[in-house]
Scaffold this motif. Structure first.
Motif, PDB file in Angstrom:
ATOM      1  N   GLY A  75       0.832  -1.200   0.000  1.00  7.15           N
ATOM      2  CA  GLY A  75       0.000   0.000   0.000  1.00  7.15           C
ATOM      3  C   GLY A  75       0.861   1.242   0.000  1.00  7.15           C
ATOM      4  O   GLY A  75       2.075   1.190  -0.144  1.00  7.15           O
ATOM      5  N   GLN A  76       0.191   2.360   0.200  1.00  4.32           N
ATOM      6  CA  GLN A  76       0.854   3.643   0.094  1.00  4.32           C
ATOM      7  C   GLN A  76       1.747   3.936   1.307  1.00  4.32           C
ATOM      8  O   GLN A  76       1.358   3.722   2.450  1.00  4.32           O
ATOM      9  CB  GLN A  76      -0.248   4.693  -0.023  1.00  4.32           C
ATOM     10  N   LEU A  77       2.954   4.422   1.039  1.00  3.26           N
ATOM     11  CA  LEU A  77       3.857   4.843   2.114  1.00  3.26           C
ATOM     12  C   LEU A  77       3.762   6.356   2.265  1.00  3.26           C
ATOM     13  O   LEU A  77       3.602   7.075   1.284  1.00  3.26           O
ATOM     14  CB  LEU A  77       5.306   4.454   1.796  1.00  3.26           C
ATOM     15  N   VAL A  78       3.859   6.819   3.506  1.00  2.00           N
ATOM     16  CA  VAL A  78       3.751   8.243   3.779  1.00  2.00           C
ATOM     17  C   VAL A  78       5.040   8.735   4.426  1.00  2.00           C
ATOM     18  O   VAL A  78       5.487   8.170   5.422  1.00  2.00           O
ATOM     19  CB  VAL A  78       2.565   8.525   4.742  1.00  2.00           C
ATOM     20  N   TYR A  79       5.612   9.776   3.847  1.00  3.65           N
ATOM     21  CA  TYR A  79       6.849  10.358   4.381  1.00  3.65           C
ATOM     22  C   TYR A  79       6.585  11.769   4.872  1.00  3.65           C
ATOM     23  O   TYR A  79       5.971  12.574   4.165  1.00  3.65           O
ATOM     24  CB  TYR A  79       7.941  10.379   3.309  1.00  3.65           C
ATOM     25  N   LEU A  80       7.064  12.035   6.077  1.00  2.00           N
ATOM     26  CA  LEU A  80       6.972  13.368   6.656  1.00  2.00           C
ATOM     27  C   LEU A  80       8.395  13.884   6.831  1.00  2.00           C
ATOM     28  O   LEU A  80       9.171  13.298   7.591  1.00  2.00           O
ATOM     29  CB  LEU A  80       6.253  13.283   8.013  1.00  2.00           C
ATOM     30  N   ASP A  87       3.137   3.931   9.583  1.00  2.00           N
ATOM     31  CA  ASP A  87       2.466   3.272  10.704  1.00  2.00           C
ATOM     32  C   ASP A  87       2.112   4.265  11.812  1.00  2.00           C
ATOM     33  O   ASP A  87       1.051   4.166  12.422  1.00  2.00           O
ATOM     34  CB  ASP A  87       3.354   2.156  11.273  1.00  2.00           C
ATOM     35  N   LEU A  88       2.993   5.230  12.042  1.00  3.54           N
ATOM     36  CA  LEU A  88       2.782   6.181  13.145  1.00  3.54           C
ATOM     37  C   LEU A  88       1.509   7.003  12.979  1.00  3.54           C
ATOM     38  O   LEU A  88       0.858   7.350  13.967  1.00  3.54           O
ATOM     39  CB  LEU A  88       3.989   7.127  13.251  1.00  3.54           C
ATOM     40  N   ILE A  89       1.130   7.294  11.737  1.00  7.82           N
ATOM     41  CA  ILE A  89      -0.059   8.131  11.530  1.00  7.82           C
ATOM     42  C   ILE A  89      -1.362   7.390  11.818  1.00  7.82           C
ATOM     43  O   ILE A  89      -2.421   7.991  11.809  1.00  7.82           O
ATOM     44  CB  ILE A  89      -0.121   8.731  10.103  1.00  7.82           C
ATOM     45  N   ARG A  90      -1.282   6.088  12.077  1.00  7.18           N
ATOM     46  CA  ARG A  90      -2.494   5.303  12.382  1.00  7.18           C
ATOM     47  C   ARG A  90      -2.744   5.213  13.881  1.00  7.18           C
ATOM     48  O   ARG A  90      -3.652   4.501  14.313  1.00  7.18           O
ATOM     49  CB  ARG A  90      -2.371   3.883  11.807  1.00  7.18           C
ATOM     50  N   SER A  91      -1.917   5.868  14.694  1.00  3.69           N
ATOM     51  CA  SER A  91      -2.081   5.748  16.147  1.00  3.69           C
ATOM     52  C   SER A  91      -3.412   6.373  16.589  1.00  3.69           C
ATOM     53  O   SER A  91      -3.989   7.213  15.905  1.00  3.69           O
ATOM     54  CB  SER A  91      -0.930   6.446  16.874  1.00  3.69           C
TER      55      SER A  91
END
Ligand code: C5P
Length: 221
Positions: A75-80, A87-91
């Motif tokens: 799936g899509q990876l998110v970079y900040l 994974d951290l943005i799903r907390s």
């Protein structure tokens, strides 16, 4: 070949992202999860102790962020700012604050600009809350995906409830409250576009919903 843009909007937990990813895979399109972008801004605000209520500070903060979406194996990876925050943005912490962050006008305009650029070459399946109404009002196909709040809470519970120690009742409350905030905000609220096709997935499987959307896309060719 003709490529179109497909907008999939709807309330939390209706299965938008799973369905959108499948549809994109079947059509050879790019999948873009716009909720992940709002989540990335929220994660950054929380980490930097920028209060979501402080709209001026949140606006300034949002302008400094570099958010990149990249397709990954699962799936899509998110970079900040270069860091993989997929994974951290799903907390739970992020989930509980994201609707407040998403109500900020600057946050929305920064992310909306990015989303329009990502879709400018067409061949995109984008999921969110305001894609058909605001981000891509000319999308060739607009779907509004819903399901009963009980069913949405149950799906989320099966996904995360046990591991995160949350009860079904609690999840149902949190989903309902996020929907309310999203639907009642001033700027591009969660609302079904006039020209969207409503799909109620309460008693449909993911594959059935994805097939229905792929079939709808064929009628637009
Ligand atoms: O899709 P997801 O549930 O991950 O979205 C998280 C939150 O981001 C939503 O509850 C909403 O507040 C915000 N959002 C938004 N506009 C979008 C996508 C998400 O306001 N297009």
């Amino acid at each position: 070949v003709f490529r179109m843009n497909i907008a999939i909007d709807g309330p939390a937990g209706a299965g938008k992202s799973t369905v959108a990813r499948k549809v994109a895979g079947q059509l050879g399109y790019i999948y873009i999860d716009t909720g992940a972008m709002y989540r990335a801004v929220t994660l950054s605000a929380l980490r930097n102790r920028v209060e979501p209520e402080n709209s001026a500070a949140l606006s300034e903060h949002a302008k400094t962020l570099n958010i990149v979406l990249r397709p990954g194996e699962h799936g899509q990876l998110v970079y900040l700012n270069g860091e993989d925050v997929t994974d951290l943005i799903r907390s739970r912490e992020v989930t509980l604050s994201v609707s407040q962050v998403a109500a900020n006008e600057t946050v929305r305009s920064v992310l909306t600009d990015m989303q329009r650029k990502l879709a400018q070459d067409k061949g995109v399946v984008m999921d969110g809350r305001d894609i058909g109404t605001s981000v891509l009002p000319n999308a060739e196909l607009k779907v509004f995906l819903t399901a009963s709040v009980q069913e949405r809470a149950l799906r989320r519970y099966r996904e995360i409830g046990l591991s995160q120690g949350i009860t079904l009742e609690q999840l149902e409350k949190e989903i309902a409250s996020r929907d309310k905030l999203d639907a009642e905000r001033d700027i591009s609220p969660l609302v079904c576009a006039d020209d969207a096709i409503v799909l109620d997935s309460t008693s449909m499987s993911i594959d059935e919903v994805a097939a229905a959307i792929v079939n709808l896309s064929r009628t637009k060719l």
